[in-house]
Design a protein around this motif. Structure first.
Motif, short mmCIF file in Angstrom:
data_model
loop_
_atom_site.label_atom_id
_atom_site.label_comp_id
_atom_site.label_asym_id
_atom_site.label_seq_id
_atom_site.Cartn_x
_atom_site.Cartn_y
_atom_site.Cartn_z
N LYS A 103 -16.82 29.71 -25.17
CA LYS A 103 -18.29 28.93 -25.47
C LYS A 103 -19.02 30.26 -25.30
N HIS A 129 -20.82 17.02 -24.82
CA HIS A 129 -20.59 17.59 -23.73
C HIS A 129 -20.65 16.66 -22.12
N HIS A 150 -17.88 19.03 -31.00
CA HIS A 150 -19.10 19.61 -30.57
C HIS A 150 -19.60 18.71 -29.41
N ASP A 161 -23.40 17.27 -30.44
CA ASP A 161 -23.49 17.70 -29.36
C ASP A 161 -24.26 16.06 -28.47
N HIS A 201 -25.04 24.45 -34.32
CA HIS A 201 -25.59 24.19 -34.39
C HIS A 201 -26.53 25.12 -35.75
ZN LIG Z 1 -24.12 21.79 -26.90
#
Ligand SMILES: [Zn+2]
Length: 453
Positions: A232, A107, A105, A361, A294
Protein backbone atom coordinates in the motif's frame (compact mmCIF):
# COMPACT_ATOMS: atom_id res chain seq x y z
CA UNK A 1 -9.66 1.83 31.78
CA UNK A 2 -11.71 3.21 28.98
CA UNK A 3 -11.52 0.22 26.70
CA UNK A 4 -12.57 -2.46 29.16
CA UNK A 5 -16.02 -2.96 27.68
CA UNK A 6 -14.65 -5.81 25.59
CA UNK A 7 -13.70 -7.64 28.77
CA UNK A 8 -17.37 -8.04 29.53
CA UNK A 9 -18.07 -9.88 26.29
CA UNK A 10 -18.74 -13.56 26.95
CA UNK A 11 -15.93 -15.87 25.98
CA UNK A 12 -16.28 -17.93 22.85
CA UNK A 13 -16.82 -21.05 24.97
CA UNK A 14 -19.64 -19.42 26.94
CA UNK A 15 -21.24 -18.19 23.74
CA UNK A 16 -20.93 -21.65 22.28
CA UNK A 17 -22.81 -23.07 25.25
CA UNK A 18 -25.43 -20.36 24.93
CA UNK A 19 -25.86 -21.22 21.27
CA UNK A 20 -26.79 -24.77 22.21
CA UNK A 21 -29.10 -23.65 25.01
CA UNK A 22 -31.01 -21.04 23.06
CA UNK A 23 -30.98 -22.36 19.55
CA UNK A 24 -32.33 -25.90 19.24
CA UNK A 25 -31.80 -25.92 15.48
CA UNK A 26 -28.13 -25.37 16.18
CA UNK A 27 -27.83 -28.77 17.73
CA UNK A 28 -27.30 -30.42 14.38
CA UNK A 29 -24.81 -27.81 13.27
CA UNK A 30 -21.07 -28.28 13.67
CA UNK A 31 -20.72 -26.74 17.09
CA UNK A 32 -17.04 -27.24 17.59
CA UNK A 33 -14.92 -24.22 18.40
CA UNK A 34 -13.23 -22.90 15.26
CA UNK A 35 -9.87 -24.29 16.21
CA UNK A 36 -11.39 -27.76 16.31
CA UNK A 37 -13.20 -27.47 12.98
CA UNK A 38 -13.77 -30.81 11.35
CA UNK A 39 -13.31 -29.99 7.71
CA UNK A 40 -14.29 -33.47 6.54
CA UNK A 41 -17.72 -33.03 8.05
CA UNK A 42 -20.62 -33.09 5.59
CA UNK A 43 -23.20 -30.38 6.21
CA UNK A 44 -26.51 -29.71 4.50
CA UNK A 45 -28.13 -26.30 4.72
CA UNK A 46 -31.70 -25.60 3.72
CA UNK A 47 -31.83 -21.99 2.54
CA UNK A 48 -35.31 -20.50 2.19
CA UNK A 49 -33.80 -18.23 -0.46
CA UNK A 50 -30.30 -18.28 -1.92
CA UNK A 51 -28.64 -15.39 -3.70
CA UNK A 52 -25.72 -17.36 -5.03
CA UNK A 53 -24.09 -14.56 -7.07
CA UNK A 54 -23.58 -17.12 -9.83
CA UNK A 55 -27.05 -17.10 -11.38
CA UNK A 56 -29.19 -14.13 -12.32
CA UNK A 57 -32.03 -14.43 -9.84
CA UNK A 58 -32.49 -15.59 -6.25
CA UNK A 59 -33.46 -19.24 -5.92
CA UNK A 60 -35.98 -20.57 -3.41
CA UNK A 61 -35.84 -23.71 -1.26
CA UNK A 62 -32.27 -24.60 -1.97
CA UNK A 63 -30.17 -27.35 -0.44
CA UNK A 64 -26.50 -26.45 -0.09
CA UNK A 65 -24.15 -29.33 0.53
CA UNK A 66 -20.77 -28.71 2.12
CA UNK A 67 -17.85 -31.08 2.54
CA UNK A 68 -14.24 -30.47 3.45
CA UNK A 69 -14.91 -26.79 4.05
CA UNK A 70 -16.11 -26.28 0.46
CA UNK A 71 -19.43 -26.19 -1.31
CA UNK A 72 -20.03 -29.60 -2.88
CA UNK A 73 -23.48 -29.21 -4.43
CA UNK A 74 -26.34 -26.73 -4.72
CA UNK A 75 -29.66 -28.44 -5.45
CA UNK A 76 -33.39 -28.04 -4.83
CA UNK A 77 -34.61 -28.80 -1.33
CA UNK A 78 -37.62 -31.08 -1.05
CA UNK A 79 -39.53 -31.80 2.17
CA UNK A 80 -38.71 -35.50 1.95
CA UNK A 81 -34.98 -34.80 2.15
CA UNK A 82 -33.33 -37.13 4.66
CA UNK A 83 -29.80 -36.29 5.65
CA UNK A 84 -27.30 -39.11 5.37
CA UNK A 85 -26.06 -40.66 8.61
CA UNK A 86 -23.27 -38.65 10.14
CA UNK A 87 -24.04 -35.47 8.21
CA UNK A 88 -25.25 -32.27 9.87
CA UNK A 89 -28.32 -30.29 8.86
CA UNK A 90 -28.82 -26.55 9.37
CA UNK A 91 -32.31 -25.20 8.91
CA UNK A 92 -32.30 -21.70 7.41
CA UNK A 93 -35.72 -22.11 5.79
CA UNK A 94 -36.81 -18.64 6.87
CA UNK A 95 -33.57 -16.93 5.86
CA UNK A 96 -31.94 -15.53 2.76
CA UNK A 97 -28.49 -17.05 2.27
CA UNK A 98 -25.71 -15.33 0.34
CA UNK A 99 -21.97 -15.69 -0.14
CA UNK A 100 -19.73 -14.53 2.69
CA UNK A 101 -19.21 -10.77 2.39
CA UNK A 102 -15.83 -9.26 1.51
CA UNK A 103 -14.53 -5.92 2.77
CA UNK A 104 -11.51 -4.84 0.72
CA UNK A 105 -10.49 -1.93 2.96
CA UNK A 106 -10.21 -2.50 6.70
CA UNK A 107 -7.85 -1.71 9.58
CA UNK A 108 -8.07 -4.29 12.34
CA UNK A 109 -5.24 -2.52 14.15
CA UNK A 110 -7.08 0.80 14.43
CA UNK A 111 -9.92 1.35 16.86
CA UNK A 112 -11.73 4.45 15.67
CA UNK A 113 -8.76 6.74 15.03
CA UNK A 114 -10.94 9.44 13.47
CA UNK A 115 -12.10 10.44 16.92
CA UNK A 116 -10.09 13.48 17.98
CA UNK A 117 -6.79 12.54 19.61
CA UNK A 118 -7.26 8.82 19.08
CA UNK A 119 -4.69 8.31 16.35
CA UNK A 120 -1.85 9.80 18.36
CA UNK A 121 -3.01 8.00 21.50
CA UNK A 122 -3.08 4.59 19.83
CA UNK A 123 0.28 5.09 18.12
CA UNK A 124 2.04 6.62 21.14
CA UNK A 125 0.45 5.04 24.18
CA UNK A 126 -0.75 1.61 23.17
CA UNK A 127 1.84 -1.16 23.19
CA UNK A 128 2.15 -3.39 20.17
CA UNK A 129 0.80 -6.43 22.13
CA UNK A 130 -2.16 -4.38 23.35
CA UNK A 131 -2.95 -3.15 19.83
CA UNK A 132 -2.69 -6.70 18.54
CA UNK A 133 -5.17 -7.94 21.15
CA UNK A 134 -7.58 -5.24 19.99
CA UNK A 135 -6.85 -6.37 16.44
CA UNK A 136 -7.96 -9.91 17.24
CA UNK A 137 -11.22 -8.55 18.65
CA UNK A 138 -11.72 -6.51 15.47
CA UNK A 139 -11.11 -9.59 13.32
CA UNK A 140 -13.70 -11.54 15.30
CA UNK A 141 -16.21 -8.72 14.92
CA UNK A 142 -15.61 -8.60 11.15
CA UNK A 143 -16.48 -12.28 10.93
CA UNK A 144 -19.58 -11.90 13.10
CA UNK A 145 -20.80 -9.04 10.90
CA UNK A 146 -20.64 -11.51 8.00
CA UNK A 147 -17.31 -10.53 6.44
CA UNK A 148 -15.59 -13.83 5.79
CA UNK A 149 -12.74 -12.22 3.85
CA UNK A 150 -11.04 -8.87 4.33
CA UNK A 151 -8.14 -6.99 2.81
CA UNK A 152 -6.60 -5.15 5.73
CA UNK A 153 -4.95 -1.99 4.44
CA UNK A 154 -2.10 -1.35 6.83
CA UNK A 155 -1.26 -1.57 10.49
CA UNK A 156 -0.70 2.17 11.15
CA UNK A 157 2.49 1.78 13.12
CA UNK A 158 1.83 -1.73 14.38
CA UNK A 159 4.54 -3.12 12.09
CA UNK A 160 3.75 -6.70 11.02
CA UNK A 161 1.03 -7.45 13.56
CA UNK A 162 -1.43 -7.99 10.69
CA UNK A 163 0.66 -10.88 9.42
CA UNK A 164 0.46 -12.48 12.89
CA UNK A 165 -3.31 -11.98 13.08
CA UNK A 166 -3.80 -13.34 9.55
CA UNK A 167 -1.70 -16.39 10.31
CA UNK A 168 -3.32 -16.99 13.72
CA UNK A 169 -6.72 -17.05 12.01
CA UNK A 170 -5.41 -19.36 9.32
CA UNK A 171 -4.06 -21.71 11.98
CA UNK A 172 -7.36 -21.69 13.89
CA UNK A 173 -5.93 -20.01 16.99
CA UNK A 174 -8.51 -17.22 16.88
CA UNK A 175 -11.77 -16.67 14.98
CA UNK A 176 -11.64 -14.19 12.14
CA UNK A 177 -12.06 -13.68 8.40
CA UNK A 178 -9.62 -14.80 5.74
CA UNK A 179 -7.19 -11.92 5.60
CA UNK A 180 -5.03 -10.29 2.97
CA UNK A 181 -2.62 -7.82 4.54
CA UNK A 182 -0.32 -4.99 3.44
CA UNK A 183 1.75 -4.63 6.63
CA UNK A 184 3.30 -1.15 7.02
CA UNK A 185 2.41 0.87 3.88
CA UNK A 186 4.71 3.45 2.31
CA UNK A 187 4.89 7.23 2.35
CA UNK A 188 7.57 9.89 1.97
CA UNK A 189 9.28 12.03 4.60
CA UNK A 190 7.13 14.76 6.07
CA UNK A 191 3.82 13.50 4.76
CA UNK A 192 2.40 11.10 7.31
CA UNK A 193 1.46 11.19 10.98
CA UNK A 194 2.78 11.48 13.56
CA UNK A 195 3.50 15.07 12.61
CA UNK A 196 3.43 18.41 14.37
CA UNK A 197 5.51 17.51 17.41
CA UNK A 198 8.80 19.05 18.54
CA UNK A 199 11.22 18.19 15.67
CA UNK A 200 13.80 17.25 18.31
CA UNK A 201 11.65 14.25 19.27
CA UNK A 202 12.05 11.01 17.38
CA UNK A 203 8.51 9.77 16.99
CA UNK A 204 6.95 6.74 15.34
CA UNK A 205 5.10 7.00 12.05
CA UNK A 206 2.01 5.21 10.87
CA UNK A 207 3.88 4.06 7.76
CA UNK A 208 7.33 3.01 6.60
CA UNK A 209 8.91 6.26 5.47
CA UNK A 210 10.87 5.98 2.22
CA UNK A 211 12.54 8.45 -0.14
CA UNK A 212 14.08 7.82 -3.53
CA UNK A 213 13.50 4.88 -5.88
CA UNK A 214 16.04 2.63 -4.15
CA UNK A 215 14.48 2.96 -0.71
CA UNK A 216 11.05 2.42 -2.25
CA UNK A 217 12.13 -0.76 -3.96
CA UNK A 218 13.93 -2.03 -0.86
CA UNK A 219 10.89 -1.41 1.36
CA UNK A 220 8.67 -3.36 -1.04
CA UNK A 221 11.11 -6.26 -0.87
CA UNK A 222 11.25 -6.04 2.90
CA UNK A 223 7.47 -5.96 3.35
CA UNK A 224 6.83 -8.81 0.94
CA UNK A 225 9.63 -10.74 2.59
CA UNK A 226 7.92 -10.25 5.94
CA UNK A 227 4.57 -11.50 4.72
CA UNK A 228 2.75 -8.68 2.92
CA UNK A 229 0.12 -9.90 0.44
CA UNK A 230 -0.32 -6.43 -1.05
CA UNK A 231 1.71 -3.22 -0.99
CA UNK A 232 0.00 0.00 0.00
CA UNK A 233 1.13 3.51 -0.83
CA UNK A 234 -0.15 6.89 0.22
CA UNK A 235 -0.30 8.74 -3.07
CA UNK A 236 -1.25 12.15 -1.75
CA UNK A 237 -1.56 14.50 1.19
CA UNK A 238 -2.98 17.91 2.11
CA UNK A 239 -6.37 17.57 0.45
CA UNK A 240 -8.48 20.66 -0.15
CA UNK A 241 -11.66 21.36 -2.02
CA UNK A 242 -12.40 24.08 -4.52
CA UNK A 243 -15.31 24.47 -6.93
CA UNK A 244 -16.49 20.89 -6.61
CA UNK A 245 -13.02 19.37 -7.00
CA UNK A 246 -10.79 17.81 -4.33
CA UNK A 247 -7.16 18.76 -4.87
CA UNK A 248 -4.11 17.22 -3.25
CA UNK A 249 -0.32 17.20 -3.23
CA UNK A 250 1.14 13.99 -4.69
CA UNK A 251 3.66 12.38 -2.33
CA UNK A 252 5.89 10.19 -4.51
CA UNK A 253 7.73 11.38 -7.59
CA UNK A 254 6.97 9.43 -10.79
CA UNK A 255 10.37 7.69 -10.43
CA UNK A 256 9.61 6.60 -6.86
CA UNK A 257 6.10 5.50 -7.75
CA UNK A 258 7.40 3.54 -10.71
CA UNK A 259 9.95 1.75 -8.51
CA UNK A 260 7.21 0.69 -6.07
CA UNK A 261 4.80 -0.55 -8.70
CA UNK A 262 7.51 -2.22 -10.78
CA UNK A 263 9.03 -4.06 -7.83
CA UNK A 264 5.63 -5.12 -6.47
CA UNK A 265 4.44 -6.42 -9.82
CA UNK A 266 7.81 -8.06 -10.48
CA UNK A 267 7.25 -10.01 -7.27
CA UNK A 268 3.70 -10.85 -8.45
CA UNK A 269 1.93 -8.78 -5.84
CA UNK A 270 -0.38 -5.80 -6.25
CA UNK A 271 -0.43 -2.16 -5.19
CA UNK A 272 -3.24 -0.39 -3.37
CA UNK A 273 -3.03 3.40 -3.46
CA UNK A 274 -4.65 5.71 -0.98
CA UNK A 275 -5.49 8.61 -3.27
CA UNK A 276 -7.91 11.37 -2.40
CA UNK A 277 -7.60 14.30 -4.75
CA UNK A 278 -7.31 14.92 -8.47
CA UNK A 279 -3.50 15.16 -8.52
CA UNK A 280 -2.84 12.21 -6.22
CA UNK A 281 -5.24 9.92 -8.05
CA UNK A 282 -3.69 10.94 -11.36
CA UNK A 283 -0.17 10.12 -10.14
CA UNK A 284 -1.34 6.70 -8.89
CA UNK A 285 -3.20 5.89 -12.11
CA UNK A 286 -0.19 6.97 -14.18
CA UNK A 287 2.06 4.76 -12.05
CA UNK A 288 -0.15 1.76 -12.82
CA UNK A 289 -1.41 0.85 -9.34
CA UNK A 290 -4.07 -1.85 -9.03
CA UNK A 291 -6.61 -0.16 -6.75
CA UNK A 292 -7.53 3.43 -5.92
CA UNK A 293 -8.66 3.76 -2.31
CA UNK A 294 -11.13 6.53 -1.35
CA UNK A 295 -10.83 8.52 -4.61
CA UNK A 296 -12.81 11.50 -3.41
CA UNK A 297 -12.23 13.17 -6.77
CA UNK A 298 -11.17 11.37 -9.94
CA UNK A 299 -10.86 13.22 -13.25
CA UNK A 300 -12.88 11.81 -16.14
CA UNK A 301 -9.71 11.03 -18.09
CA UNK A 302 -8.37 9.02 -15.15
CA UNK A 303 -11.66 7.12 -14.93
CA UNK A 304 -11.16 6.19 -18.59
CA UNK A 305 -7.61 5.02 -17.88
CA UNK A 306 -8.88 3.00 -14.91
CA UNK A 307 -11.39 1.24 -17.16
CA UNK A 308 -8.78 0.63 -19.86
CA UNK A 309 -6.19 -0.77 -17.43
CA UNK A 310 -8.54 -2.60 -15.06
CA UNK A 311 -7.73 -0.39 -12.07
CA UNK A 312 -10.27 -0.88 -9.28
CA UNK A 313 -12.05 1.83 -7.33
CA UNK A 314 -12.66 1.21 -3.61
CA UNK A 315 -14.62 4.30 -2.61
CA UNK A 316 -15.08 3.86 1.19
CA UNK A 317 -18.07 6.19 1.38
CA UNK A 318 -19.22 5.86 4.98
CA UNK A 319 -15.95 6.88 6.67
CA UNK A 320 -16.23 10.37 5.21
CA UNK A 321 -19.71 10.90 6.55
CA UNK A 322 -18.64 9.49 9.90
CA UNK A 323 -15.55 11.71 10.04
CA UNK A 324 -17.57 14.77 9.09
CA UNK A 325 -20.01 14.13 11.93
CA UNK A 326 -17.28 13.39 14.47
CA UNK A 327 -15.23 16.45 13.57
CA UNK A 328 -18.16 18.83 13.52
CA UNK A 329 -19.43 17.50 16.85
CA UNK A 330 -15.97 18.18 18.30
CA UNK A 331 -16.07 21.76 17.01
CA UNK A 332 -13.60 21.26 14.16
CA UNK A 333 -14.46 22.52 10.70
CA UNK A 334 -15.78 19.77 8.45
CA UNK A 335 -14.35 18.94 5.06
CA UNK A 336 -16.27 21.47 3.03
CA UNK A 337 -18.17 19.88 0.20
CA UNK A 338 -16.09 16.71 0.47
CA UNK A 339 -18.97 14.29 0.93
CA UNK A 340 -20.83 15.75 -2.06
CA UNK A 341 -17.71 15.62 -4.23
CA UNK A 342 -17.18 12.01 -3.27
CA UNK A 343 -20.79 11.12 -4.06
CA UNK A 344 -20.51 12.77 -7.47
CA UNK A 345 -17.25 10.91 -8.19
CA UNK A 346 -18.87 7.60 -7.26
CA UNK A 347 -21.68 8.37 -9.66
CA UNK A 348 -19.30 9.28 -12.48
CA UNK A 349 -17.18 6.17 -11.87
CA UNK A 350 -20.27 3.99 -11.99
CA UNK A 351 -21.40 5.55 -15.26
CA UNK A 352 -17.91 5.29 -16.72
CA UNK A 353 -17.89 1.54 -16.09
CA UNK A 354 -15.04 1.51 -13.57
CA UNK A 355 -14.85 -1.70 -11.54
CA UNK A 356 -16.00 -0.84 -8.02
CA UNK A 357 -15.36 -3.07 -5.00
CA UNK A 358 -16.83 -2.83 -1.54
CA UNK A 359 -14.49 -1.34 1.08
CA UNK A 360 -15.18 0.62 4.22
CA UNK A 361 -12.06 1.81 6.07
CA UNK A 362 -13.51 0.33 9.28
CA UNK A 363 -11.03 0.90 12.07
CA UNK A 364 -11.11 4.56 11.06
CA UNK A 365 -14.56 4.30 12.65
CA UNK A 366 -14.97 2.00 15.61
CA UNK A 367 -15.42 -1.71 15.06
CA UNK A 368 -18.59 -1.53 17.17
CA UNK A 369 -20.16 0.11 14.09
CA UNK A 370 -21.14 -2.43 11.46
CA UNK A 371 -19.20 -1.73 8.22
CA UNK A 372 -22.26 -2.91 6.28
CA UNK A 373 -23.47 0.69 6.70
CA UNK A 374 -21.56 1.21 3.46
CA UNK A 375 -24.19 -0.69 1.45
CA UNK A 376 -27.09 1.79 1.69
CA UNK A 377 -24.72 4.62 0.73
CA UNK A 378 -23.65 2.78 -2.42
CA UNK A 379 -27.34 2.44 -3.25
CA UNK A 380 -28.10 6.08 -2.41
CA UNK A 381 -25.22 7.12 -4.68
CA UNK A 382 -26.51 5.20 -7.68
CA UNK A 383 -26.03 1.45 -7.45
CA UNK A 384 -28.88 -1.04 -7.37
CA UNK A 385 -28.90 -3.24 -4.26
CA UNK A 386 -27.82 -6.13 -6.50
CA UNK A 387 -24.83 -4.11 -7.74
CA UNK A 388 -23.83 -3.17 -4.18
CA UNK A 389 -24.00 -6.80 -3.08
CA UNK A 390 -22.03 -7.82 -6.17
CA UNK A 391 -19.33 -5.30 -5.19
CA UNK A 392 -18.93 -7.08 -1.84
CA UNK A 393 -18.92 -10.59 -3.27
CA UNK A 394 -17.95 -11.39 -6.87
CA UNK A 395 -16.20 -8.06 -7.57
CA UNK A 396 -14.25 -8.03 -4.30
CA UNK A 397 -13.20 -11.63 -4.94
CA UNK A 398 -11.98 -10.61 -8.38
CA UNK A 399 -10.02 -7.68 -6.95
CA UNK A 400 -8.30 -10.18 -4.65
CA UNK A 401 -7.60 -12.62 -7.50
CA UNK A 402 -9.78 -15.10 -5.59
CA UNK A 403 -12.71 -15.31 -7.99
CA UNK A 404 -12.36 -19.05 -8.44
CA UNK A 405 -12.40 -19.63 -4.66
CA UNK A 406 -14.76 -17.13 -2.99
CA UNK A 407 -17.49 -14.62 -3.79
CA UNK A 408 -20.27 -16.97 -4.89
CA UNK A 409 -22.02 -20.13 -3.74
CA UNK A 410 -20.78 -22.67 -6.28
CA UNK A 411 -19.39 -26.19 -5.98
CA UNK A 412 -15.65 -26.19 -5.38
CA UNK A 413 -15.49 -22.78 -3.71
CA UNK A 414 -14.83 -22.21 -0.01
CA UNK A 415 -18.00 -22.67 2.02
CA UNK A 416 -18.32 -19.04 3.10
CA UNK A 417 -22.02 -18.40 3.64
CA UNK A 418 -24.04 -15.81 5.53
CA UNK A 419 -27.77 -15.38 6.03
CA UNK A 420 -30.17 -12.57 6.82
CA UNK A 421 -33.87 -12.29 7.53
CA UNK A 422 -35.45 -10.38 4.67
CA UNK A 423 -34.47 -9.61 1.12
CA UNK A 424 -31.31 -7.53 0.59
CA UNK A 425 -32.31 -6.94 -3.03
CA UNK A 426 -35.29 -4.89 -1.87
CA UNK A 427 -33.85 -3.61 1.44
CA UNK A 428 -30.06 -3.50 1.43
CA UNK A 429 -29.96 -2.53 5.13
CA UNK A 430 -30.77 -6.11 6.13
CA UNK A 431 -27.08 -6.78 5.47
CA UNK A 432 -26.42 -4.87 8.70
CA UNK A 433 -28.14 -7.72 10.54
CA UNK A 434 -26.39 -10.90 9.43
CA UNK A 435 -27.53 -13.70 11.71
CA UNK A 436 -25.71 -16.71 10.31
CA UNK A 437 -22.02 -16.89 9.45
CA UNK A 438 -20.09 -19.84 8.10
CA UNK A 439 -16.48 -19.69 6.94
CA UNK A 440 -14.88 -22.66 5.21
CA UNK A 441 -17.60 -24.91 6.56
CA UNK A 442 -17.32 -23.83 10.20
CA UNK A 443 -20.28 -22.07 11.78
CA UNK A 444 -19.46 -18.92 13.75
CA UNK A 445 -22.94 -17.48 14.22
CA UNK A 446 -26.45 -18.86 14.15
CA UNK A 447 -29.89 -17.22 14.09
CA UNK A 448 -30.96 -16.57 17.67
CA UNK A 449 -27.39 -16.62 18.96
CA UNK A 450 -26.67 -14.01 21.60
CA UNK A 451 -25.11 -10.88 20.20
CA UNK A 452 -21.86 -9.86 21.85
CA UNK A 453 -22.13 -6.19 20.94
ZN1 LIG B 1 -7.74 3.09 5.30
Amino acid sequence: MKNNRFLKAPSFLVRFLLLILFCPSAMAAPQSAPQAANTDHVIFIHCGTLIDEASNAPRHNVLVEIAGGKFRAVTNYTPDFAKPTGAAFIDLATETCLPGLIDTHTHVLLQGDQRPGQYDEQILKWSLPYRTIWGTQAARRALEYGFTTIRDLETEGAYYADVSIRDSIKQGLIPGPRMFVVTRALDVTGAYALLGYDPALKLPHGVQVVDGPDECRKAVREQIGNGADWIKVYADERVSTQNGVAHSIPTFTPEEFHAIVDETHRERHKVAAHAMGLEGVHSAVQAGVDTIEHGAYIADDDLKTMVAHGIWYVPTLYIFIYAQEIHQAAGFPGWEGGVEIHAATFHRALNAGVEIAFGTDVGGFEWTINPAKEFPLMVNYGMTPAQALHAATVSAAELLDMKDQIGSVEPGKFADLVAVSGNPLSDITVLERVNFVMKEGTVYKLPGAPNIH
